[in-house]
Design a protein around this motif. Structure first.
Motif, PDB file in Angstrom:
ATOM      1  N   LEU A  49       0.824  -1.209   0.000  1.00 16.75           N
ATOM      2  CA  LEU A  49       0.000   0.000   0.000  1.00 16.75           C
ATOM      3  C   LEU A  49       0.855   1.254   0.000  1.00 16.75           C
ATOM      4  O   LEU A  49       0.497   2.265  -0.626  1.00 16.75           O
ATOM      5  CB  LEU A  49      -0.933  -0.002   1.218  1.00 16.75           C
ATOM      6  N   PHE A  50       1.986   1.174   0.697  1.00 18.63           N
ATOM      7  CA  PHE A  50       2.886   2.328   0.758  1.00 18.63           C
ATOM      8  C   PHE A  50       3.347   2.718  -0.657  1.00 18.63           C
ATOM      9  O   PHE A  50       3.247   3.875  -1.070  1.00 18.63           O
ATOM     10  CB  PHE A  50       4.089   2.019   1.648  1.00 18.63           C
ATOM     11  N   PHE A  51       3.862   1.753  -1.394  1.00 18.88           N
ATOM     12  CA  PHE A  51       4.361   2.056  -2.733  1.00 18.88           C
ATOM     13  C   PHE A  51       3.215   2.334  -3.712  1.00 18.88           C
ATOM     14  O   PHE A  51       3.360   3.137  -4.649  1.00 18.88           O
ATOM     15  CB  PHE A  51       5.239   0.908  -3.237  1.00 18.88           C
ATOM     16  N   TYR A  52       2.075   1.675  -3.490  1.00 20.87           N
ATOM     17  CA  TYR A  52       0.899   1.879  -4.339  1.00 20.87           C
ATOM     18  C   TYR A  52       0.478   3.348  -4.300  1.00 20.87           C
ATOM     19  O   TYR A  52       0.323   4.008  -5.341  1.00 20.87           O
ATOM     20  CB  TYR A  52      -0.232   0.972  -3.842  1.00 20.87           C
ATOM     21  N   ILE A  53       0.326   3.905  -3.094  1.00 22.28           N
ATOM     22  CA  ILE A  53      -0.182   5.275  -2.996  1.00 22.28           C
ATOM     23  C   ILE A  53       0.847   6.296  -3.460  1.00 22.28           C
ATOM     24  O   ILE A  53       0.513   7.259  -4.154  1.00 22.28           O
ATOM     25  CB  ILE A  53      -0.663   5.597  -1.561  1.00 22.28           C
ATOM     26  N   VAL A  54       2.117   6.078  -3.125  1.00 21.68           N
ATOM     27  CA  VAL A  54       3.147   7.039  -3.525  1.00 21.68           C
ATOM     28  C   VAL A  54       3.259   7.104  -5.054  1.00 21.68           C
ATOM     29  O   VAL A  54       3.325   8.190  -5.648  1.00 21.68           O
ATOM     30  CB  VAL A  54       4.507   6.702  -2.889  1.00 21.68           C
ATOM     31  N   LEU A  55       3.263   5.947  -5.688  1.00 23.13           N
ATOM     32  CA  LEU A  55       3.405   5.912  -7.141  1.00 23.13           C
ATOM     33  C   LEU A  55       2.179   6.478  -7.863  1.00 23.13           C
ATOM     34  O   LEU A  55       2.316   7.221  -8.845  1.00 23.13           O
ATOM     35  CB  LEU A  55       3.672   4.481  -7.610  1.00 23.13           C
TER      36      LEU A  55
END
Length: 576
Positions: A14-20
């Motif tokens: 979720l961390f990388f999903y939202i940042v990207l």
């Protein structure tokens, strides 16, 4: 399946999903806004680092995603905007449009933006759903990971700040690219525009109190016993490009083209491509160059009332709590002929066709008052075009499909041209009624702004883009005078005809022209009267545009491209 779901709801994913996904608008704007390299780096490094930093503020990643819902919403809004207009950040006018556009218009537009809406749903809806599931399962991120990311994100924000500083040095205000962080760093520019929109709403809310004691001290210089009727018709989204009267190859004005007494002004630009800005400037003495005047003066309706006229404001649009409503309320009779219930439950075309204005005009004229002003606010050529005219008046076919896609341009143009034909019918009907009234009569018609219909390689559609185009502000302006008026005031008609080929800004000239035609004098607006099209000494003024931050700018500063200036030259319109 459980393993896949566990992976998708994991805090790290979720961390990388939202940042990207939040970074998508930042990257896209670097290309659409044609920013220099330094500005692009600043627009990516600082915001993306900030997104990462915000996500480290809680080990409950799912909950933190939902805490950033507003940024996610703006990202989705921004992607739809780029699909629709091809460039521009969410502007002040966009926020104001949210509260001044009626739900029916919004749904018509969204129904025709399926690809853009589907894209944002695919990008962000799974993110929110997975974040909710992760939050419900109390899944948390490793604190060591959060600490490490927090440190790196702080480094990134510092680097981004350095590039912002370098951008200010490299692109000062007097350069071709006027760098401002509040304009060129996303999403800071959105929050800044949101602040400006809130401030503007506050100023509008105080309007009635601020102008409570305002008076024009207007008087009529025409004979007190003469029967006079003046009609101002405010069109909606009608661009001059598609009017037969302006050289369009199609017969979109079969009735007006055969009507006597017309003065057609051929080189007219509006100073805004949005309704909530343009219409008030048409009705008041304000303009892009003196927009603040809008907040301290009333409209021409009050000037006519003070001069002894009975006044009517009839709208085929819905209330939107803007200056349009405030000005309309100055009239003796103020009527919205549409209601939310009838539009939802009835036939859309029947409820939005401007033919519905005609019985109101007929009823007013039947009262035979000596002095009459009628202001009509039409629905004109507003998208969805196919719903603006009855089926039996569809002259150009096929007029479907109408989804907002470049491949549909032929049918969209057919439908749009049918709306111009419908406007032709409505205006001719009004002229016919005025001609039979026996009064000295005149009608002025202009549109608030124009429209983009996938006209060139930019594939722009609709209006209200933060960056205007020539098609979005090239508008018709037509004055009709009755035979009795022409006989009584030949000097006015002579001046109108003499000024037809001059460069005109509708936002500047409509207010004084209406007062001049009606023979109304008001000392407090004497400064704008030289811009009346009925003034023999009329001189074209420098072109200005009211930008998103309510600043008066040149067309070049507003974002006109070379292709826009080339088109203006083709139309014979001065660029400066």
């Amino acid at each position: 399946m459980k393993k896949i779901l566990a992976l998708l709801t994991s805090p790290r994913f979720l961390f990388f999903y939202i940042v990207l996904t939040l970074a998508i608008p930042n990257v896209a704007l670097c290309f659409t806004e044609h920013m220099p390299v330094l500005a692009c780096i600043a627009n990516i490094v600082l915001p993306v680092s900030l997104y990462a930093f915000l996500m480290t503020l809680s080990a409950k990643t799912g909950r933190q995603v939902w805490c950033m819902f507003l940024i996610i919403f703006f990202a989705a809004f921004q992607i739809v905007l780029l699909y629709l207009f091809g460039r521009g950040v969410i502007a002040v006018d966009m926020f104001l449009n949210l509260v001044t556009t009626n739900p029916g218009e919004a749904m018509e537009l969204l129904n025709n933006l399926v690809p853009a809406v589907a894209t944002v749903f695919i990008l962000y809806l799974p993110l929110l759903v997975l974040a909710a599931m992760s939050w419900a399962r109390h899944r948390t991120e490793d604190k060591a990971f959060l600490k490490r990311v927090r440190r790196y994100s702080c480094y990134g924000m510092a680097v981004g700040a350095v590039f912002i500083a370098l951008s200010y040095v490299a692109y000062p205000k007097d350069s071709d690219f006027d760098y401002r962080a509040e304009d060129h760093v996303y999403p800071a520019n959105i929050f800044y525009n949101f602040y400006l929109a809130c401030r503007e709403s506050g100023r509008v809310a105080d309007y009635r109190k601020d102008v409570a004691d305002f008076r024009f001290n207007a008087r009529s210089v025409h004979a007190a016993d003469s029967a006079e009727v003046y009609v101002l018709v405010i069109g909606e989204t009608a661009r001059a490009d598609n009017f037969q009267l302006y050289g369009y190859e199609r017969e979109t004005n079969p009735l007006l083209s055969k009507t006597d007494g017309l003065s057609v002004f051929r080189h007219v630009l509006s100073q805004s491509n949005t309704t909530h800005k343009s219409v008030p400037m048409l009705l008041a003495a304000a303009s892009a160059e003196d927009h603040a005047r809008l907040y301290r003066e009333k409209s021409l309706i009050t000037a006519f009332r003070e001069a002894g006229f009975h006044t009517s404001f009839i709208s085929n649009q819905q209330p939107n709590h803007s200056f349009i409503d405030f000005f309309g309320d100055e009239a003796d009779d103020f009527v919205f002929i549409r209601s939310a219930v009838s539009v939802v439950t009835g036939d859309v075309t029947a409820q939005t066709s401007d033919e519905r204005l005609l019985p109101y005009v007929q009823n007013i004229l039947a009262k035979k008052r000596k002095k009459e002003l009628i202001v009509l606010h039409t629905y004109g050529s507003h998208f969805n075009y196919r719903d603006r005219y009855p089926r039996h008046r569809a002259r150009f076919m096929p007029d479907t499909p109408t989804e907002a896609e470049a491949k549909n341009r032929p049918s969209l143009v057919n439908a749009y041209d049918n709306t111009i034909c419908q406007t032709d019918f409505v205006l001719h009907s009004i002229i016919t009624m005025l001609g039979k009234s026996g009064a000295q009569a005149a009608m002025l018609y202009t549109s608030d702004h124009g429209e983009n219909i996938f006209d060139d390689y930019r594939k722009r559609f609709l209006h209200a883009s933060p960056t205007p185009s020539c098609h979005g502000i090239h508008v018709p302006l037509i004055v009709w005078t009755s035979a009795s008026y022409r006989a009584e005031y030949p000097g006015v008609v002579s001046a109108l005809n003499a000024n037809r080929e001059k460069d005109v800004q509708s936002s500047v000239s409509v207010f004084p022209t209406m007062l001049s035609i009606a023979g109304i004098s008001a000392q407090c607006v004497a400064d704008v009267m030289p811009q009346s099209l009925a003034n023999p000494a009329f001189r074209s003024s420098k072109r200005h545009y009211l930008n998103d931050h309510n600043r008066s700018v040149t067309l070049q500063q507003a974002g006109f491209a070379d292709i826009d200036f080339e088109q203006l030259k083709h139309w014979g319109i001065a660029q400066h």
